[in-house]
Design an enzyme around this catalytic site. Structure first.
Site, PDB file in Angstrom:
ATOM      1  N   GLY A  92     -15.146  66.889 -21.919  1.00  0.00           N
ATOM      2  CA  GLY A  92     -15.747  67.867 -21.013  1.00  0.00           C
ATOM      3  C   GLY A  92     -16.477  68.932 -21.815  1.00  0.00           C
ATOM      4  O   GLY A  92     -16.974  69.911 -21.262  1.00  0.00           O
ATOM      5  N   ARG A 191       7.357  56.390 -12.715  1.00  0.00           N
ATOM      6  CA  ARG A 191       6.167  56.659 -11.886  1.00  0.00           C
ATOM      7  C   ARG A 191       5.987  55.684 -10.731  1.00  0.00           C
ATOM      8  O   ARG A 191       4.898  55.595 -10.159  1.00  0.00           O
ATOM      9  CB  ARG A 191       4.916  56.685 -12.769  1.00  0.00           C
TER      10      ARG A 191
HETATM   11  C1  LIG Z   1       9.376  62.833 -10.468  1.00  0.00           C
HETATM   12  C2  LIG Z   1       9.023  63.646 -11.695  1.00  0.00           C
HETATM   13  C3  LIG Z   1       8.929  65.011 -11.614  1.00  0.00           C
HETATM   14  C4  LIG Z   1       8.613  65.772 -12.748  1.00  0.00           C
HETATM   15  N1  LIG Z   1       8.508  67.129 -12.648  1.00  0.00           N
HETATM   16  C5  LIG Z   1       8.197  67.855 -13.729  1.00  0.00           C
HETATM   17  C6  LIG Z   1       8.088  69.276 -13.669  1.00  0.00           C
HETATM   18  O1  LIG Z   1       8.285  69.875 -12.615  1.00  0.00           O
HETATM   19  N2  LIG Z   1       7.753  69.959 -14.779  1.00  0.00           N
HETATM   20  C7  LIG Z   1       7.548  69.320 -15.979  1.00  0.00           C
HETATM   21  O2  LIG Z   1       7.252  69.989 -16.969  1.00  0.00           O
HETATM   22  N3  LIG Z   1       7.623  67.987 -16.073  1.00  0.00           N
HETATM   23  C8  LIG Z   1       7.946  67.237 -15.001  1.00  0.00           C
HETATM   24  N4  LIG Z   1       8.029  65.875 -15.102  1.00  0.00           N
HETATM   25  C9  LIG Z   1       7.693  65.238 -16.382  1.00  0.00           C
HETATM   26  C10 LIG Z   1       8.950  64.779 -17.159  1.00  0.00           C
HETATM   27  O3  LIG Z   1       9.773  65.869 -17.513  1.00  0.00           O
HETATM   28  C11 LIG Z   1       8.538  64.002 -18.417  1.00  0.00           C
HETATM   29  O4  LIG Z   1       7.807  64.867 -19.258  1.00  0.00           O
HETATM   30  C12 LIG Z   1       7.680  62.806 -18.112  1.00  0.00           C
HETATM   31  O5  LIG Z   1       8.207  62.049 -17.063  1.00  0.00           O
HETATM   32  C13 LIG Z   1       7.570  61.916 -19.358  1.00  0.00           C
HETATM   33  O6  LIG Z   1       8.816  61.314 -19.561  1.00  0.00           O
HETATM   34  P1  LIG Z   1       9.431  61.095 -20.993  1.00  0.00           P
HETATM   35  O7  LIG Z   1       9.630  62.380 -21.732  1.00  0.00           O
HETATM   36  O8  LIG Z   1      10.656  60.228 -20.778  1.00  0.00           O
HETATM   37  O9  LIG Z   1       8.294  60.216 -21.673  1.00  0.00           O
HETATM   38  P2  LIG Z   1       7.930  60.058 -23.214  1.00  0.00           P
HETATM   39  O10 LIG Z   1       7.443  61.326 -23.778  1.00  0.00           O
HETATM   40  O11 LIG Z   1       7.000  58.898 -23.306  1.00  0.00           O
HETATM   41  O12 LIG Z   1       9.309  59.724 -23.903  1.00  0.00           O
HETATM   42  C14 LIG Z   1       9.933  58.444 -23.764  1.00  0.00           C
HETATM   43  C15 LIG Z   1      11.381  58.564 -24.208  1.00  0.00           C
HETATM   44  O13 LIG Z   1      11.432  58.895 -25.602  1.00  0.00           O
HETATM   45  C16 LIG Z   1      12.507  59.807 -25.825  1.00  0.00           C
HETATM   46  N5  LIG Z   1      11.973  61.102 -26.306  1.00  0.00           N
HETATM   47  C17 LIG Z   1      10.697  61.525 -26.263  1.00  0.00           C
HETATM   48  N6  LIG Z   1      10.551  62.719 -26.827  1.00  0.00           N
HETATM   49  C18 LIG Z   1      11.763  63.086 -27.223  1.00  0.00           C
HETATM   50  C19 LIG Z   1      12.268  64.259 -27.853  1.00  0.00           C
HETATM   51  N7  LIG Z   1      11.482  65.282 -28.181  1.00  0.00           N
HETATM   52  N8  LIG Z   1      13.574  64.335 -28.105  1.00  0.00           N
HETATM   53  C20 LIG Z   1      14.394  63.307 -27.793  1.00  0.00           C
HETATM   54  N9  LIG Z   1      14.003  62.168 -27.184  1.00  0.00           N
HETATM   55  C21 LIG Z   1      12.696  62.064 -26.907  1.00  0.00           C
HETATM   56  C22 LIG Z   1      13.258  59.969 -24.500  1.00  0.00           C
HETATM   57  O14 LIG Z   1      14.272  58.980 -24.419  1.00  0.00           O
HETATM   58  C23 LIG Z   1      12.178  59.659 -23.492  1.00  0.00           C
HETATM   59  O15 LIG Z   1      12.682  59.234 -22.238  1.00  0.00           O
HETATM   60  C24 LIG Z   1       8.371  65.107 -13.996  1.00  0.00           C
HETATM   61  C25 LIG Z   1       8.460  63.719 -14.052  1.00  0.00           C
HETATM   62  C26 LIG Z   1       8.791  62.983 -12.925  1.00  0.00           C
HETATM   63  C27 LIG Z   1       8.859  61.476 -13.029  1.00  0.00           C
END
Ligand SMILES: Cc1cc2nc3c(=O)[nH]c(=O)nc-3n(C[C@H](O)[C@H](O)[C@H](O)COP(=O)(O)OP(=O)(O)OC[C@H]3O[C@@H](n4cnc5c(N)ncnc54)[C@H](O)[C@@H]3O)c2cc1C
Length: 237
Positions: A92, A191
């Site tokens: 962008g 998702r």
């Molecule tokens: C229904 C829904 C509502 C949501 N609402 C909000 C909201 O209100 N506000 C908000 O900010 N977010 C929100 N989220 C986003 C959510 O908190 C996650 O950031 C997002 O779903 C990505 O998931 P993840 O961290 O598992 O994925 P990825 O970052 O791809 O991580 C995959 C996996 O790797 C591991 N991992 C990754 N990073 C770390 C780390 N730093 N330390 C330890 N283990 C790690 C964990 O096992 C994780 O599950 C929402 C998500 C959903 C599905």
């Protein structure tokens, strides 16, 4: 003043893949070729066992690359998936954003019902055509105003990276997304909403549109892994 385009279409194209079910079994067996280590070993068997035991790394042996055209609000959520995902988003700053904006399809559940709970969001579909059309008209007017201001700022020579600040999250952007099968399953677990899921999620409607399209490609390209993932309650290994 540029005429804006409104659409409900969110597109996902599969543009490349690497490997598939057999690459997963090869990685699990640590073979240079696809020969099973014993006469009884099968790709179905090893994938089923690894999914069940949550032995996840062999699923990283297969990759997918997509081109996705979706509103910014989808990207805002999609980009939170950090592990095993790579993103390249259209700029962008170096180009003018296309005047393409999202409006919900007619059948999208939209209205918060009485007793709405944000932790368990459920919405009603607008029943009245007039109500729906009125909402789309209001969205279109707001988008057109915002895009008009964007163009006025650009005409004054304002940095594209700043002028875009007036545009909301309903404008479209494209990304190339690259992931492996394990990170794709983690994305799909969160998702999509499915009653059979062990840990049911309540995703935003529009990101689920993207997820369902990813899921169809995943099922087609990796049927053994997909079936094992569904059997296991749609939980990423
Ligand atoms: C229904 C829904 C509502 C949501 N609402 C909000 C909201 O209100 N506000 C908000 O900010 N977010 C929100 N989220 C986003 C959510 O908190 C996650 O950031 C997002 O779903 C990505 O998931 P993840 O961290 O598992 O994925 P990825 O970052 O791809 O991580 C995959 C996996 O790797 C591991 N991992 C990754 N990073 C770390 C780390 N730093 N330390 C330890 N283990 C790690 C964990 O096992 C994780 O599950 C929402 C998500 C959903 C599905």
């Amino acid at each position: 003043m540029t005429e804006i385009v409104i659409t409900s279409e969110i597109t996902v194209e599969l543009i490349d893949t690497m490997g598939g079910d057999k690459s997963v079994s090869r990685a699990a067996w640590v073979r240079k070729d696809f020969t099973p280590p014993t006469p009884k070993s099968t790709t179905e068997g090893v994938i089923g066992t690894m999914m069940e035991k949550r032995h996840g790394t062999p699923f990283e042996a297969a990759c997918f690359q997509f081109h996705v055209h979706a509103p910014i609000k989808v990207w805002r959520e999609h980009h939170r998936h950090r592990i095993g995902w790579s993103y390249n988003e259209e700029s962008g700053r170096y180009k003018t954003l296309e005047p393409v904006f999202y409006v919900p399809p007619r059948d999208r559940p939209i209205i918060r019902p009485e007793g709405f709970k944000s932790m368990n969001p459920k919405f009603n579909t607008i029943l009245d055509d007039g109500e729906y059309e009125g909402m789309v008209r209001e969205m279109k007017e707001a988008y057109a105003d915002a895009y008009n201001t964007y163009e006025l700022l650009l005409a004054k020579g304002v940095d594209r990276g700043l002028a875009r600040d007036v545009l909301g999250v309903g404008i479209y952007s494209s990304c190339i997304t690259t992931c492996n099968a394990r990170s794709l399953m983690a994305f799909l677990e969160l998702r999509t909403t499915e009653e059979t899921a062990k840990r049911p999620s309540k995703p935003l409607y529009e990101i689920e549109v993207v997820a369902r399209k990813y899921e169809a490609f995943f099922a087609e390209r990796m049927p053994v892994t997909y079936a094992a993932w569904v059997r296991g309650g749609r939980m990423a290994p």
